[in-house]
Write a protein that holds these residues in place. Structure first.
Motif, PDB file in Angstrom:
ATOM      1  N   ALA A  14       0.824  -1.212   0.000  1.00 28.02           N
ATOM      2  CA  ALA A  14       0.000   0.000   0.000  1.00 28.02           C
ATOM      3  C   ALA A  14       0.857   1.260   0.000  1.00 28.02           C
ATOM      4  O   ALA A  14       0.589   2.201  -0.765  1.00 28.02           O
ATOM      5  CB  ALA A  14      -0.934  -0.010   1.208  1.00 28.02           C
ATOM      6  N   VAL A  15       1.882   1.280   0.833  1.00 28.04           N
ATOM      7  CA  VAL A  15       2.764   2.462   0.891  1.00 28.04           C
ATOM      8  C   VAL A  15       3.512   2.615  -0.426  1.00 28.04           C
ATOM      9  O   VAL A  15       3.674   3.737  -0.933  1.00 28.04           O
ATOM     10  CB  VAL A  15       3.739   2.355   2.089  1.00 28.04           C
ATOM     11  CG1 VAL A  15       4.798   3.446   2.038  1.00 28.04           C
ATOM     12  CG2 VAL A  15       2.972   2.429   3.406  1.00 28.04           C
ATOM     13  N   GLY A  16       3.923   1.502  -1.005  1.00 34.68           N
ATOM     14  CA  GLY A  16       4.610   1.567  -2.299  1.00 34.68           C
ATOM     15  C   GLY A  16       3.724   2.152  -3.384  1.00 34.68           C
ATOM     16  O   GLY A  16       4.165   2.998  -4.174  1.00 34.68           O
ATOM     17  N   LYS A  17       2.465   1.740  -3.418  1.00 34.87           N
ATOM     18  CA  LYS A  17       1.534   2.291  -4.405  1.00 34.87           C
ATOM     19  C   LYS A  17       1.323   3.783  -4.175  1.00 34.87           C
ATOM     20  O   LYS A  17       1.257   4.563  -5.127  1.00 34.87           O
ATOM     21  CB  LYS A  17       0.190   1.558  -4.335  1.00 34.87           C
ATOM     22  CG  LYS A  17       0.219   0.195  -4.964  1.00 34.87           C
ATOM     23  CD  LYS A  17      -1.139  -0.472  -4.928  1.00 34.87           C
ATOM     24  CE  LYS A  17      -1.044  -1.866  -5.494  1.00 34.87           C
ATOM     25  NZ  LYS A  17      -2.344  -2.543  -5.514  1.00 34.87           N
ATOM     26  N   ALA A  18       1.217   4.178  -2.913  1.00 38.60           N
ATOM     27  CA  ALA A  18       1.019   5.593  -2.598  1.00 38.60           C
ATOM     28  C   ALA A  18       2.236   6.421  -3.025  1.00 38.60           C
ATOM     29  O   ALA A  18       2.087   7.518  -3.570  1.00 38.60           O
ATOM     30  CB  ALA A  18       0.750   5.769  -1.099  1.00 38.60           C
ATOM     31  N   LYS A  19       3.427   5.887  -2.779  1.00 38.97           N
ATOM     32  CA  LYS A  19       4.639   6.598  -3.192  1.00 38.97           C
ATOM     33  C   LYS A  19       4.695   6.737  -4.712  1.00 38.97           C
ATOM     34  O   LYS A  19       5.089   7.789  -5.234  1.00 38.97           O
ATOM     35  CB  LYS A  19       5.890   5.871  -2.699  1.00 38.97           C
ATOM     36  CG  LYS A  19       6.164   6.056  -1.233  1.00 38.97           C
ATOM     37  CD  LYS A  19       7.448   5.320  -0.841  1.00 38.97           C
ATOM     38  CE  LYS A  19       7.754   5.474   0.624  1.00 38.97           C
ATOM     39  NZ  LYS A  19       8.991   4.740   1.000  1.00 38.97           N
ATOM     40  N   GLN A  20       4.297   5.680  -5.408  1.00 36.91           N
ATOM     41  CA  GLN A  20       4.297   5.756  -6.869  1.00 36.91           C
ATOM     42  C   GLN A  20       3.320   6.823  -7.352  1.00 36.91           C
ATOM     43  O   GLN A  20       3.643   7.607  -8.253  1.00 36.91           O
ATOM     44  CB  GLN A  20       3.903   4.407  -7.472  1.00 36.91           C
ATOM     45  CG  GLN A  20       4.980   3.356  -7.374  1.00 36.91           C
ATOM     46  CD  GLN A  20       4.528   2.053  -7.978  1.00 36.91           C
ATOM     47  OE1 GLN A  20       4.418   1.954  -9.202  1.00 36.91           O
ATOM     48  NE2 GLN A  20       4.264   1.064  -7.151  1.00 36.91           N
ATOM     49  N   GLU A  34      11.195   4.310  -5.924  1.00 37.20           N
ATOM     50  CA  GLU A  34      11.189   3.834  -4.540  1.00 37.20           C
ATOM     51  C   GLU A  34       9.863   3.147  -4.215  1.00 37.20           C
ATOM     52  O   GLU A  34       9.831   2.097  -3.582  1.00 37.20           O
ATOM     53  CB  GLU A  34      11.411   5.028  -3.606  1.00 37.20           C
ATOM     54  CG  GLU A  34      11.542   4.660  -2.154  1.00 37.20           C
ATOM     55  CD  GLU A  34      11.795   5.888  -1.298  1.00 37.20           C
ATOM     56  OE1 GLU A  34      11.116   6.018  -0.261  1.00 37.20           O
ATOM     57  OE2 GLU A  34      12.664   6.709  -1.661  1.00 37.20           O
ATOM     58  N   GLY A  35       8.767   3.727  -4.676  1.00 41.07           N
ATOM     59  CA  GLY A  35       7.453   3.129  -4.453  1.00 41.07           C
ATOM     60  C   GLY A  35       7.306   1.786  -5.146  1.00 41.07           C
ATOM     61  O   GLY A  35       6.778   0.830  -4.574  1.00 41.07           O
TER      62      GLY A  35
END
Length: 64
Positions: A14-20, A34-35
């Protein structure tokens, strides 16, 4: 799969998707990358935990 591992893997995804998404919105390539890496780590962790569960199931079946 341990509940803690499951939570951490889902959080990473979830955090990776948000960063992307944030990287896409701001044209920040580093944040996008990074995401993507963090999301991949979460997915890989999930697959590893699933494999461990299947191996444990096989061992338990053999013991019966």
């Amino acid at each position: 799969m341990g509940i803690g591992d499951k939570f951490e893997n889902a959080k990473d995804q979830a955090v990776g998707k948000a960063k992307q998404a944030a990287g896409d919105a701001t044209d920040n390539e580093r944040l996008q990358t990074e995401g993507a890496a963090q999301e991949f780590d979460g997915q890989a962790g999930q697959k590893i935990e699933q494999a461990k569960d299947k191996a444990n199931d096989v061992v338990n079946d053999l013991k019966k």
